[in-house]
Enzyme design. Structure first.
Site, PDB file in Angstrom:
ATOM      1  CD  GLU A 194      -9.086 -10.301  13.956  1.00  0.00           C
ATOM      2  OE1 GLU A 194      -9.552 -10.925  15.214  1.00  0.00           O
ATOM      3  OE2 GLU A 194      -9.553  -8.957  14.061  1.00  0.00           O
ATOM      4  CB  ILE A 203       5.075  12.235  -8.267  1.00  0.00           C
ATOM      5  CG1 ILE A 203       4.577  12.773  -9.371  1.00  0.00           C
ATOM      6  CG2 ILE A 203       5.941  12.891  -7.635  1.00  0.00           C
ATOM      7  CD1 ILE A 203       4.058  14.312  -9.550  1.00  0.00           C
ATOM      8  CB  CYS A 206     -11.048  -6.241  20.015  1.00  0.00           C
ATOM      9  SG  CYS A 206     -10.101  -5.166  20.942  1.00  0.00           S
ATOM     10  CB  SER A 228      -7.378  -2.299  -6.558  1.00  0.00           C
ATOM     11  OG  SER A 228      -7.366  -1.139  -5.522  1.00  0.00           O
ATOM     12  CG  LEU A 229      -4.300  -4.132 -11.096  1.00  0.00           C
ATOM     13  CD1 LEU A 229      -3.047  -4.299 -12.227  1.00  0.00           C
ATOM     14  CD2 LEU A 229      -5.598  -4.621 -11.846  1.00  0.00           C
ATOM     15  CG  HIS A 234      -8.116  -7.948  17.181  1.00  0.00           C
ATOM     16  ND1 HIS A 234      -9.013  -7.456  16.326  1.00  0.00           N
ATOM     17  CD2 HIS A 234      -7.727  -6.797  17.955  1.00  0.00           C
ATOM     18  CE1 HIS A 234      -9.425  -6.372  16.722  1.00  0.00           C
ATOM     19  NE2 HIS A 234      -8.573  -6.124  17.842  1.00  0.00           N
TER      20      HIS A 234
END
Ligand code: GLN
Length: 545
Positions: free
Chosen positions: A519, A150, A382, A17-18, A517
């Site tokens: 967006e 891993i 939608c 999450s950087l 959609h």
């Protein structure tokens, strides 16, 4: 022989999450604005074949490409930044890699060989990377996850091998790490960066550039320390401090002259991006002239990542209209007939986004009723269109048992129903569907929608006859009620063969429901017309108050 594609690999260290995706997209934007042909790929080490079945609670939004691939939400960032339409070749997972290797093995393609991670799995990853880069000057490859995981090892081995194959000047690695600020010490700490670079080295990859995420700016001394300890040139330590808008990041990278070392490492001519339009849009995101507030009615309001494309598309529309769009997040499960007026009385527009499942739908229907009756601009996307039809059927057509078969399989008035096969509904036309492992069939990807001349919808698309937008849904509006709708002032303004794609109200400032959609196709430099039209109507509504 075609020209050698150059690769920029982006890896992440310390924690997830950087904003690796944003960093990768930002670099892509600068390179594209310098006139290069760019594409971008996200390789995800998780085992799911694609994110289509993953809960938005866990994974944020499922992004949909033109060709109907359900992808990681980072592909949305890539498209929004790069203004490129990507495809299923731009995102793959461990699950997909193993499926195709196993399929080949079952077919006997490996002629009896023992199938192993090296060379077969790694080889498949390398092939997929090469395919995504065909015909491009540069392919940016973001490796999901964090160095040390891993499941990420075959991916790192693949980029190590590919770099060896294509040689220096044709590949570079950028490592994104965290430089945390430790309050008690009053210092930014570089040790995690050193450790994660050490981890990369252990598997044979020496990064060429380090991007440091931090809460605050890094001084020269700290950057030099990172350069020295991580073995990169001093001009290859780039900071990415927290910023007000993600769209500032390419500009911040440019200011730090990121393109000079990239051009040097990859033996490119001098790169001079034209970021003038971008720059002026970013200024309008940070300090716009106007302001409007819309209610965003949804059930995942604590998990805004699940509406990522939509919230970004609203930012694009706001920037292009020089207006700050405040979102009033409304939890649909908490809306009832008692409090709906109070909750919505101060907003300039109401938005009901897409969704699946029954939870929270009655609250959404209540909000739609409020918007319809009070002449407040409404956009339903939608599920938001489907519920607008149900609301209309219940309260205007006086069909109290109107519902969607998604929530009530045997309902008396199935306003929203299930088409067993989209192919039947479309006659000869081929419809891309996706048989989900959970048993449903989804309509996915881009379809052309015919716009009714002179309708509100045709107006937002500048009078165009058609618009192409993306889909991700299972249920459809039932055409059985068409004439009842039309007799009562509801217009079907968008169709795709026999399917109802858009609805609107005649006697209303702006009341639009779209099955697609919008967006997904919005970009900072090209806001989506449906979203733009809705935000524009909300601004006008605010002014008329
Ligand atoms: N649940 C509805 C359907 O499947 C709407 C889907 C959506 O909003 N994306 O048709």
């Amino acid at each position: 022989m075609s020209k050698q594609t150059k690769y920029i690999f982006v890896t992440g260290g310390v924690l997830s999450s950087l904003g690796k995706g944003i960093a990768a997209a930002s670099i892509g934007t600068l390179l594209k604005s310098s006139g290069l042909k760019i594409s971008i790929l996200k390789a995800d080490p998780y085992i799911n074949v694609d994110p289509g079945t993953m809960s938005p609670l866990e994974h944020g939004e499922v992004f949909v490409t033109d060709d109907g691939a359900e992808t990681d939400l980072d592909l949305g960032h890539y498209e929004r930044f790069l203004d490129e339409s990507l495809s299923q070749d731009n995102n793959f997972t461990t699950g997909r890699v193993y499926s195709s290797v196993i399929e080949k093995e079952r077919r006997g393609d490996y002629l009896g060989k023992t199938i192993q991670v090296i060379p077969h799995i790694v080889g498949e990853i390398v092939e997929r990377i090469k395919r995504a880069g065909e015909g491009k000057d540069i392919l940016i490859v973001e490796i999901g996850g964090t160095v040390g995981d891993i499941e990420g090892l075959p991916f790192l081995e693949a980029i190590r091998a590919l770099r060896t194959e294509v040689g220096r000047k044709n590949a570079m690695t950028i490592h994104l790490t965290l430089v945390p600020y430790i309050k008690v010490a009053g210092e930014l700490k570089t040790k995690p960066t050193q450790h994660s670079v050490g981890e990369l080295r252990r598997i044979g990859i020496s990064p060429d550039m380090i991007i440091c995420r931090s809460e605050m700016a890094l001084n020269r001394e700290l950057k030099d320390k990172i350069a020295l300890s991580c073995g990169v040139e001093k001009n290859c330590v780039i900071e990415s401090a927290d910023s007000q808008s993600i769209y500032q990041i390419p500009l911040s990278f440019l200011k730090q002259d990121i393109l000079t070392p990239i051009a040097e490492i990859l033996a490119l001519n001098e790169l001079k991006p034209d970021m003038a339009t971008w720059d002026s849009l970013v200024k309008r995101i940070i300090a716009p002239t106007g302001e409007t507030t819309i209610a965003f009615v949804g059930k995942y309001i604590d998990l805004k990542e699940s509406y990522k494309s939509l919230t970004e598309s609203i930012i694009h529309a706001g920037a292009n209209l020089d207006t700050r769009v405040n979102l009033k997040w409304v939890d649909s499960e908490k809306v009832d007939s008692e409090n709906v007026d109070e909750i919505l009385k101060d907003v300039d527009g109401v938005l009901v986004a897409g969704g699946f499942g029954e939870r929270g739908i009655e609250g959404k229907i209540m909000a739609i009723k409020y918007a319809r009756e009070n002449n407040v601009p409404y956009l339903g996307i939608c599920l938001g269109m489907q519920l607008a039809l149900i609301e209309f059927a219940r309260n205007v057509l006086k069909l109290p048992n109107a519902n969607s078969v998604e929530f009530e399989p045997n309902c008396e008035n199935p306003i929203i129903y299930l088409i067993d096969s989209f192919i039947d509904a479309h006659g000869e036309k081929q419809i891309r569907t996706h048989k989900s492992p959970l048993g449903g069939t989804m309509r996915l990807g881009a379809y052309e929608c015919e716009l009714k001349p002179k309708s509100l919808l045709a107006g937002v698309y500048g009078g165009a006859k058609t618009a192409t937008e993306r889909h991700r849904h299972r249920f459809e509006a039932n055409p059985k009620y068409k004439s009842d709708y039309e007799k009562s002032g509801l217009v079907i303004s968008g169709t795709s063969s026999n399917l109802i794609e858009a609805i609107e109200l005649k006697e209303h400032k702006f009341f639009l429901g779209v099955q697609f959609h919008p967006e997904f196709t919005s970009r900072l430099t090209k806001p989506n017309p449906t979203i733009l039209g809705f935000i524009d109507a909300s601004i006008k509504n605010a002014k008329s108050k």
